[in-house]
Each structure stands twice: as structure tokens, then as C-alpha cells.
Design an enzyme around this catalytic site. Structure first.
Site, mmCIF file in Angstrom:
data_model
loop_
_atom_site.group_PDB
_atom_site.id
_atom_site.type_symbol
_atom_site.label_atom_id
_atom_site.label_comp_id
_atom_site.label_asym_id
_atom_site.label_seq_id
_atom_site.Cartn_x
_atom_site.Cartn_y
_atom_site.Cartn_z
ATOM 1 N N GLU A 16 -40.541 -62.051 47.320
ATOM 2 C CA GLU A 16 -41.694 -62.214 46.419
ATOM 3 C C GLU A 16 -42.090 -60.885 45.787
ATOM 4 O O GLU A 16 -41.589 -59.825 46.144
ATOM 5 C CB GLU A 16 -42.898 -62.777 47.182
ATOM 6 C CG GLU A 16 -42.995 -64.291 47.183
ATOM 7 C CD GLU A 16 -43.453 -64.859 45.843
ATOM 8 O OE1 GLU A 16 -43.593 -64.076 44.881
ATOM 9 O OE2 GLU A 16 -43.670 -66.077 45.759
ATOM 10 N N ASN A 148 -51.630 -68.268 43.367
ATOM 11 C CA ASN A 148 -50.345 -67.752 42.905
ATOM 12 C C ASN A 148 -50.415 -67.429 41.410
ATOM 13 O O ASN A 148 -51.433 -67.633 40.742
ATOM 14 C CB ASN A 148 -49.249 -68.799 43.159
ATOM 15 C CG ASN A 148 -47.996 -68.202 43.751
ATOM 16 O OD1 ASN A 148 -47.622 -67.076 43.420
ATOM 17 N ND2 ASN A 148 -47.342 -68.954 44.628
ATOM 18 N N ASP A 198 -45.096 -71.022 40.759
ATOM 19 C CA ASP A 198 -45.107 -69.989 41.787
ATOM 20 C C ASP A 198 -45.495 -68.678 41.105
ATOM 21 O O ASP A 198 -46.407 -68.655 40.285
ATOM 22 C CB ASP A 198 -43.746 -69.925 42.479
ATOM 23 C CG ASP A 198 -43.834 -69.334 43.881
ATOM 24 O OD1 ASP A 198 -44.154 -68.138 44.010
ATOM 25 O OD2 ASP A 198 -43.570 -70.070 44.853
#
Length: 289
Positions: A16, A148, A198
């Protein structure tokens, strides 16, 4: 063909928060459950990693050369030159089953970071925070299952955000001098087949690039929420795009994938790259000095 290539078979549990450091020409990204930040030198391919005592939800670059890092329940400053970790905030008052997730430095020089419910039921107990350089932490919005998708328009006047579980992409007008949010609107609502939102990035044309792990794609939206393009991703699990000059880097995840899926896609959790058709919007630095 999507045009993506694997550049680091890092096998992150949850790769991430890719961040481009133009000053050192390195691409940084974290492995959340691996408690690690990875660095890739794009010129010579050299790789480095820094380990942390807790999960690393996200991070950003600082004016001082340090990193502002979201650990499980608090934000710290990390100095890669010395390895020193300094607490910037106290732990947030949230359920123990919540943790910090996506975060980015905004045009106001502050670190914006949201939390999420780690449990399978994903209740809407997450909060979006603004963290100032002096360590003040303020709740700015709440009621999210998985906060997010933070990103800002090129002029810094619009802030984007998503809730991955609810499938919404939302926006506010943003005051870069104060961090005040106004004029909230929902730009898009996405299903699993669409690619639930996301992590995200914005290009210089103002388009919002949203990773869609549930549909193995990157969705590119106009500032008004119109789908402009859907880019196929080579493995089922892209998590966040990041512009680095004329390239787009994208992290991915392995955690929670079946053995059969991992056998078919052994590079899940890796870092991928493609040629970008457009440059990315500038990313701000945390104003710690």
C-alpha cells in the site's frame, strides 16, 4: 494488454501507500501487516526496507527529510538517517479492532489519515483525521467502514476520499490554508464488479485514478465522477496507484487470497509499473520544519 510489468516481487501481505520521492528518485511503499516500508531506487534498482514495531497503514514525506507514518493507533515521525521514531500524536480514541489505513499529506502541509474496522463485518466505525505538524489531531469526517482513496486536485481546491466497503467515492471543496472541508458530494458508487475503490492518485488533468482490487482494474474518473477509462491490472488485487514522472506504479495485496488464486498469481503482493499517459499532480510535503 494492460502494459504493466512487475518491478519488485515483494510478496507484501498488503502492499500500500506508494509515494514518489523526486529528490532521491525512489519509490516508497509499505507492507501493512509486514510492518515495513520498502524503497526502490528507480535508476539502479537498489532495494531497501525499514521495519517498524507495528503495522504501517500509510505514510508521507516531510520537509525535514523524515517520514510521517501512521501506525496502528497513532502517528509518528521516522528519521531514516538515524532510525529514530518520535511519537507525533497520542493514540486515537477508537475501538481496538480499528486501525489507521490510507493517509496522505495534503496541500495544507498536514497529514490526513483515516481508520478502518479490521473485523470481517466492517462496521462504519472509521474516522478521517487531520494531523498538524505540531501533533494536533482533529476528526474531520466519520462513519466509514474502510477509509481510503485520499487525493487532491492539482490546484489543491478539491479533496477526494472513498469508503472501500460502501463503494463510494466522495469529494469536498478544500481550503488549503485551513484544511476546512465544505460542499460534500458523492461522485460515484461502485460495485465489486466495477472495482470497489481502494487507494488513489490524481493526474495533472484533474482525473482521479482509483485502484479496484475486486475487479483487477484501475478506474480513471473525471472530477465530476464520470468513468473515463478502465485499465486492466495483471493480478487480482491492485491497491493504490502512484505517479512517478512518466510512470504509474501500483501496489497489490496477497492477504486473504486462496491458495488456488495465489498459485495462479504468484506475484500478488508485488509492485507493478506501466508507462503513464499523463503526469501526476504534485504531492505535498508534511510541514514539520
Amino acid at each position: 494488454m494492460s502494459g504493466f510489468e512487475l518491478v519488485w516481487d515483494s510478496r507484501c501481505g498488503v502492499g500500500e501507500s506508494p509515494v514518489w520521492d523526486a529528490s532521491t528518485r525512489r519509490l516508497l511503499f509499505c507492507d501493512i501487516p509486514g510492518k515495513r516500508i520498502n524503497l526502490l531506487s528507480v535508476d539502479d534498482g537498489q532495494r531497501t526496507s525499514w521495519d517498524f514495531p507495528e503495522v504501517v497503514g500509510s505514510f508521507g514525506l516531510c520537509l525535514s527529510g523524515r517520514l510521517v507514518v501512521a501506525l496502528r493507533h497513532h502517528v509518528v515521525l521516522y528519521d531514516p538517517r538515524t532510525g529514530d521514531i518520535e511519537n507525533l500524536t497520542d493514540p486515537v480514541a477508537e475501538p481496538p479492532t480499528n486501525r489507521f489505513n490510507d493517509g496522505k499529506v495534503g496541500p495544507d502541509g498536514c497529514f490526513w489519515v483515516g481508520s478502518m474496522d479490521e473485523r470481517p463485518q466492517r462496521e462504519k466505525r472509521g474516522v478521517l483525521y487531520r494531523v498538524t505538524p505540531d501533533g494536533h489531531i482533529e476528526r474531520k469526517a466519520e462513519g466509514y467502514a474502510v477509509s481510503n482513496g485520499l487525493a487532491w486536485s492539482p490546484d489543491g481546491r478539491t479533496m477526494y476520499h472513498s469508503d472501500s466497503t460502501a463503494g463510494i467515492i466522495e469529494a469536498w471543496d478544500f481550503a488549503s490554508d485551513s484544511g476546512v472541508l465544505s460542499n460534500h458530494r458523492v461522485l460515484a458508487t461502485l460495485t465489486s464488479d466495477d472495482g470497489r475503490p481502494d487507494g488513489a492518485a490524481v493526474d495533472v488533468e484533474g482525473a482521479y485514478w482509483s485502484a479496484g482490487p475486486s475487479a483487477a482494474c484501475i478506474n480513471r474518473f473525471s472530477p465530476q465522477g464520470k468513468l473515463l477509462e478502465k485499465i486492466e491490472f495483471p493480478v487480482p488485487g491492485p491497491t493504490m496507484p502512484c505517479f512517478a514522472e512518466r510512470h504509474l506504479y501500483v501496489t497489490s495485496l496477497r492477504e486473504g487470497r486462496s491458495p488456488e488464486l495465489l498459485e495462479r498469481n504468484p506475484t500478488l503482493g508485488g509492485l507493478f509499473r506501466m508507462d503513464a499517459p499523463v503526469l501526476g499532480a504534485p504531492v505535498a510535503l508534511f510541514g514539520d520544519s
